[in-house]
Design an enzyme around this catalytic site. Sequence first.
Site, PDB file in Angstrom:
ATOM      1  N   VAL A  89       0.909  -1.223  -0.039  1.00 16.21           N
ATOM      2  CA  VAL A  89      -0.090  -0.073   0.008  1.00 16.21           C
ATOM      3  C   VAL A  89       0.879   1.283  -0.079  1.00 16.21           C
ATOM      4  O   VAL A  89       0.216   2.338  -0.080  1.00 16.21           O
ATOM      5  CB  VAL A  89      -0.920  -0.159   0.956  1.00 16.21           C
ATOM      6  CG1 VAL A  89      -2.089  -1.097   1.235  1.00 16.21           C
ATOM      7  CG2 VAL A  89      -0.337   0.081   2.575  1.00 16.21           C
ATOM      8  N   GLY A  90       2.158   1.100   0.064  1.00 12.54           N
ATOM      9  CA  GLY A  90       2.964   2.357   0.084  1.00 12.54           C
ATOM     10  C   GLY A  90       3.786   2.850   1.371  1.00 12.54           C
ATOM     11  O   GLY A  90       4.176   3.880   1.528  1.00 12.54           O
TER      12      GLY A  90
ATOM     13  N   THR B  49       6.418   1.765   2.785  1.00  8.81           N
ATOM     14  CA  THR B  49       7.996   2.335   2.742  1.00  8.81           C
ATOM     15  C   THR B  49       7.997   3.765   2.063  1.00  8.81           C
ATOM     16  O   THR B  49       8.916   4.364   2.645  1.00  8.81           O
ATOM     17  CB  THR B  49       8.768   0.973   1.918  1.00  8.81           C
ATOM     18  OG1 THR B  49       8.676  -0.076   2.541  1.00  8.81           O
ATOM     19  CG2 THR B  49      10.169   1.444   1.823  1.00  8.81           C
TER      20      THR B  49
ATOM     21  N   LYS C   9      12.839  -1.019  11.439  1.00 11.72           N
ATOM     22  CA  LYS C   9      12.319  -1.998  10.562  1.00 11.72           C
ATOM     23  C   LYS C   9      12.246  -3.259  11.621  1.00 11.72           C
ATOM     24  O   LYS C   9      13.254  -4.047  11.775  1.00 11.72           O
ATOM     25  CB  LYS C   9      12.867  -2.564   9.222  1.00 11.72           C
ATOM     26  CG  LYS C   9      11.960  -3.594   8.459  1.00 11.72           C
ATOM     27  CD  LYS C   9      10.913  -2.786   8.002  1.00 11.72           C
ATOM     28  CE  LYS C   9      10.166  -3.711   7.211  1.00 11.72           C
ATOM     29  NZ  LYS C   9       8.629  -3.203   6.444  1.00 11.72           N
TER      30      LYS C   9
ATOM     31  N   THR D 249      10.885  -9.246   5.844  1.00  6.96           N
ATOM     32  CA  THR D 249      10.988 -10.477   5.236  1.00  6.96           C
ATOM     33  C   THR D 249      11.002 -10.388   3.720  1.00  6.96           C
ATOM     34  O   THR D 249      10.907  -9.589   3.244  1.00  6.96           O
ATOM     35  CB  THR D 249       9.320 -11.321   5.509  1.00  6.96           C
ATOM     36  OG1 THR D 249       8.484 -10.296   4.963  1.00  6.96           O
ATOM     37  CG2 THR D 249       9.172 -11.171   7.171  1.00  6.96           C
TER      38      THR D 249
ATOM     39  N   ASP E 277      14.052  -2.833   2.971  1.00 11.70           N
ATOM     40  CA  ASP E 277      13.234  -1.633   3.084  1.00 11.70           C
ATOM     41  C   ASP E 277      14.019  -0.405   3.683  1.00 11.70           C
ATOM     42  O   ASP E 277      13.731   0.828   3.106  1.00 11.70           O
ATOM     43  CB  ASP E 277      12.135  -1.748   3.874  1.00 11.70           C
ATOM     44  CG  ASP E 277      11.091  -2.710   3.378  1.00 11.70           C
ATOM     45  OD1 ASP E 277      11.037  -2.837   2.207  1.00 11.70           O
ATOM     46  OD2 ASP E 277       9.865  -3.145   4.178  1.00 11.70           O
TER      47      ASP E 277
ATOM     48  N   GLY F 186       3.332  -5.507   6.584  1.00  6.66           N
ATOM     49  CA  GLY F 186       2.103  -5.687   6.247  1.00  6.66           C
ATOM     50  C   GLY F 186       1.013  -4.842   6.927  1.00  6.66           C
ATOM     51  O   GLY F 186       1.349  -3.479   7.100  1.00  6.66           O
TER      52      GLY F 186
ATOM     53  N   SER G  29      -0.597   5.765  -2.461  1.00  6.12           N
ATOM     54  CA  SER G  29      -0.235   6.001  -4.128  1.00  6.12           C
ATOM     55  C   SER G  29      -1.510   6.486  -4.713  1.00  6.12           C
ATOM     56  O   SER G  29      -2.697   5.783  -4.884  1.00  6.12           O
ATOM     57  CB  SER G  29      -0.082   4.679  -4.714  1.00  6.12           C
ATOM     58  OG  SER G  29       0.201   4.643  -5.852  1.00  6.12           O
TER      59      SER G  29
ATOM     60  N   GLY H 170       4.072   6.552  -8.505  1.00  6.56           N
ATOM     61  CA  GLY H 170       5.101   6.693  -9.159  1.00  6.56           C
ATOM     62  C   GLY H 170       6.507   7.608  -8.350  1.00  6.56           C
ATOM     63  O   GLY H 170       7.546   7.852  -8.832  1.00  6.56           O
TER      64      GLY H 170
END
Length: 237
Positions: free
Chosen positions: A14-15, A17, A35, A39, A48, A111, A175, A206
């Site tokens: 979902v963005g 990071t 973090k 995984t 990440d 997640g 996003s 983007g």
Amino acid sequence: MSTVLFVTGTGTEVGKTVVTAAVAGIAPGRVAVVKPGQTGVAPDEPGDLAEIARLTGRQFTALELARYPEPLAPDTAARRSGLPYLSPAAVASAVASLAADHDLVLVEGAGGLLVRYDEHGHTLADMATATAALGVPVAFLLVTTAGLGTLNSTALTAEALAARNLPLTGLVIGSWPAAPDLASRCNLSDLPTVADAPLLGALPAGAAGKPGEPFRTLAAASLAPALGGTWTEASLG
């Protein structure tokens, strides 16, 4: 902003990071990014935190507490790999230590909020609760999607936080589409209603393709003043 801001999402991809990088990229003072469990990344591969460093192009303290090679929920990935589980107490201790000499500590989960990290079912919410128990102020930033279906997952996450007395600072759309549909437009006002928390920004789709100074400029324009930027809903046109 709280000294410690936990970043969670309504799900995977979902963005989180990119949003974490955006907040870290424009935050004043000393910033740390944690973090707890990475995984799906081999020991010698960038995770990440490396992506956040690439995007922000700035110095910050980076701490990864556990890494598991398979792209699974952290508890499953730990069990299958034979590597140690990650406990809320270990995360809380590390975060509290960083909070003592940093202006902002960002903790990016894996997640969604209730993804399990160990055999006891502990989650990112438990890590935040354990951190708060050490006397460190904590809050959450929820990264969500723009389009149809986002209201239910956003409301469920906000409700789970409220049930645990964990403050939700606000929402950020991870996003924002270049050509938003009707649902996305309507959700700009509906998301804060279902979450009972303000919308604090929307990163354009983007955004990860513009690292360094362009990304930091974009981040400042995409995050609200509460997160250090200049964004308002009117910015979306």
